[in-house]
Write an enzyme that holds these catalytic residues in place. Structure first.
Site, PDB file in Angstrom:
ATOM      1  N   ASP A  10       0.748  -1.206   0.071  1.00 25.38           N
ATOM      2  CA  ASP A  10       0.040  -0.105   0.033  1.00 25.38           C
ATOM      3  C   ASP A  10       0.957   1.211  -0.026  1.00 25.38           C
ATOM      4  OD1 ASP A  10      -2.171   1.673   0.207  1.00 25.38           O
ATOM      5  OD2 ASP A  10      -2.468   1.587   2.459  1.00 25.38           O
ATOM      6  N   ASN A 389      30.261 -35.266  20.768  1.00 25.81           N
ATOM      7  CA  ASN A 389      28.634 -34.667  20.458  1.00 25.81           C
ATOM      8  C   ASN A 389      28.470 -33.675  21.396  1.00 25.81           C
ATOM      9  OD1 ASN A 389      28.090 -36.366  18.545  1.00 25.81           O
ATOM     10  ND2 ASN A 389      27.659 -38.187  19.643  1.00 25.81           N
ATOM     11  N   ASP A 393      28.964 -30.321  18.932  1.00 22.89           N
ATOM     12  CA  ASP A 393      27.815 -30.302  18.163  1.00 22.89           C
ATOM     13  C   ASP A 393      26.822 -29.506  18.775  1.00 22.89           C
ATOM     14  OD1 ASP A 393      28.723 -32.120  16.435  1.00 22.89           O
ATOM     15  OD2 ASP A 393      27.344 -33.728  17.075  1.00 22.89           O
TER      16      ASP A 393
END
Length: 550
Positions: A10, A389, A393
């Site tokens: 708009d 991990n 990780d």
């Protein structure tokens, strides 16, 4: 958001400041400023009556409440030391037909000087066709084709200067309190009022950023086509070769004709809510991801139809906000572009975090696979894998997710939402980077195995893989070299690396933890070789990126 390829916006309040101010009036064949209005002249009084009485806004403590187009008319009245409440108290409203986007008119009924009258304001192209007379300084007379031509020429002049124009008219009526659509005809033309809603300063830069990002910005407005085009040219939406169409012209197009022309249409003027859905649908049929802005109740269907509906937080209705996927708290087009940048950055960071996790784990898988095939001792204990991990990780991956947006993020075209993350290029990088880390890990394994047997081999392989993955976190921050994006641009990545190194050193050199993690002591040479081998994949990846960009 990162996939958006078309933004239908708009004009009022989004691309412009939503601060309407009356610039000039056209009355009785004359152009004048608000300060030149004279209450002693009947023609001037009637334009003031019309401006105040066909108006639902108000000004409270200096702040406009309601539609900016309406309360700027009240500000015009106050600029000549009049107050709208004086009119409203003396002349109460008898009836009203509210404005709607199809009629493009608002009509009210009052008793002026004892005579019932209908007052109307709206779009000139609609109102002029319903006019039979004109109010001039010398009185009322029949309107001629020459009069209409002069009015249209003045409207064109205002519109070409980017001014929004409202037309005003009135007529005598009966004493009944009823007001019907059939009454909106046989008017006496009063005059034109032109007003300016200047573009936001940041709109031009935001439009340029959108085009640089491969996004097509489209203006949709209820204004006259020439006015809308003038504003669109100022902010860069409308360029040489582009088209502007009205809602009527759009209704006359077939789906095939619209599909053929839509790439060149940058401005839609005088559109209806149905037209907005038609525009969104046409872009989507061409495979685009469409964002649509809106603030009114009538905008809700188009906001729902668009891939991303964007409602206005300040001027938006609750219905439009409920229908939208995103709400702009500042009603600013530039904020949409910032949101697109954030959307692209979030997706990029997710992809980079996945690349980091999969390439690092790929290295571990390749190392274990190699030792199994070659009948070598197992390179990692279960506790080693759990440590990697937990450490590599988590911290670096979280840090990658916090990477700030790069300057060139808007220089790329929108991604295809149907394209998966595991593309051919992504998989090649995965295997190459994971393979480099695995090779260095196996070299460390062989050195350790020759120097101290399986325990030393496992320790050096574990330390090399862990440290290499910590270094690799810097590679996965971006496709560019670390020197291009800067080490300090993401402090979290430095923090994750330092924390990881400290934890690894504690495992390697604190006796209690060394026994717990089944590692043996490394001498200075062995530790140096571990660090060097862990650093090699990062050096090679960064050198490749520097050479590639050179």
């Amino acid at each position: 958001l990162g996939c958006v390829s078309v933004i239908c916006s708009d004009k009022t309040g989004t691309l412009t400041q939503n601060k309407m101010t009356v610039q000039q009036l056209y009355l009785g064949g004359e152009t004048l400023t608000p300060q030149e209005l004279d209450l002693s002249k009947e023609l001037h009084r009637y334009i003031l009556y019309n401006a105040v009485l066909t108006n639902d806004s108000s000004i409270v403590e200096g702040k406009g409440i309601g539609d900016p187009t309406e309360y700027c008319l009240l500000e015009m009245v106050r600029s000549i030391d009049l107050h709208e409440e004086l009119f409203r108290e003396v002349m109460p409203r008898m009836a009203e037909i509210p404005f709607d986007s199809d009629r493009k008119l608002m009509t009210t009924k009052y008793r002026l000087h004892g005579v019932p009258k209908i007052l109307t304001k709206g779009a000139l192209d609609v109102l002029l066709d319903r006019t039979t007379q004109i109010r001039m300084p010398e009185g009322i007379r029949d309107i001629t084709e020459e009069d209409k031509q002069k009015i249209l020429e003045k409207n064109m002049e205002f519109s070409q200067n980017g001014l929004r124009v409202l037309a005003f008219a009135c007529k005598d009526t009966d004493e009944s309190g009823n007001l019907e659509l059939a009454d909106e005809t046989g008017y006496t033309f009063t005059g034109l009022i032109s007003m300016m809603d200047p573009p936001r300063e940041e709109s031009k830069a935001a439009v340029a950023d959108a085009k640089r990002a491969g996004i097509k910005p489209v203006m949709i407005t209820g204004d006259h086509k020439i006015t809308a085009t003038a504003i669109a040219k100022q902010i860069g939406i409308f360029e040489e070769g582009d088209m502007a169409v009205t809602g009527v012209e759009l209704d006359a197009m077939s789906e095939e004709e619209l599909a053929e022309k839509i790439d060149r249409i940058s401005v839609y003027a005088r559109v209806s809510p149905e037209n907005k859905i038609q525009i969104v649908n046409a872009w989507q049929n061409k495979g685009n991801i469409v964002a649509m802005t809106g603030d009114g109740v009538n905008d809700a269907p188009a906001l729902k139809k668009a891939d991303i509906g964007v409602a206005m937080g300040i001027t938006g209705t609750e219905v439009s906000k409920d229908a939208a996927a995103m709400i702009l708290t500042d009603d600013n087009f530039a904020t949409i572009i910032k949101a697109v940048t954030n959307g692209r950055n979030v997706y990029r960071n997710i992809k980079n975090a996945i690349k980091f996790l999969l390439s690092g784990n790929m290295a571990g898988i390749l190392a274990v696979l190699y030792t199994s095939i070659m009948a070598l001792p197992v390179p990692f204990e279960a506790v080693h894998l759990l440590f990697m991990n937990l450490l590599t990780d988590s911290l670096p991956a979280i840090a990658i997710g916090m990477e700030p947006a790069e300057a060139n993020l808007l220089s790329k075209k929108p991604r295809d939402p149907k394209e998966g993350i595991l593309s051919k290029d992504f998989m090649i990088q995965l295997f190459v980077q994971g393979g480099l880390i695995a090779i260095c890990t196996m070299i460390a394994f062989y050195i350790g195995n020759n120097a101290g047997g399986a325990a030393m081999a496992s320790t050096m392989a574990f330390a090399t893989l862990t440290l290499a993955r910590l270094f690799h976190g810097f590679n996965c921050r971006s496709e560019q070299s670390i020197f291009k994006i800067g080490f300090k641009s993401n402090p979290s990545s430095i923090g994750a690396f330092v924390a990881g190194v400290v934890l690894l050193l504690l495992v390697l050199f604190v006796p209690f933890l060394s026994r717990l993690f089944a590692v043996v002591a490394l001498n200075t040479a062995q530790f140096g070789m571990t660090v060097g081998l862990a650093f090699v994949p990062t050096v090679l990846i960064q050198l490749y990126r520097i050479i590639k960009k050179a």
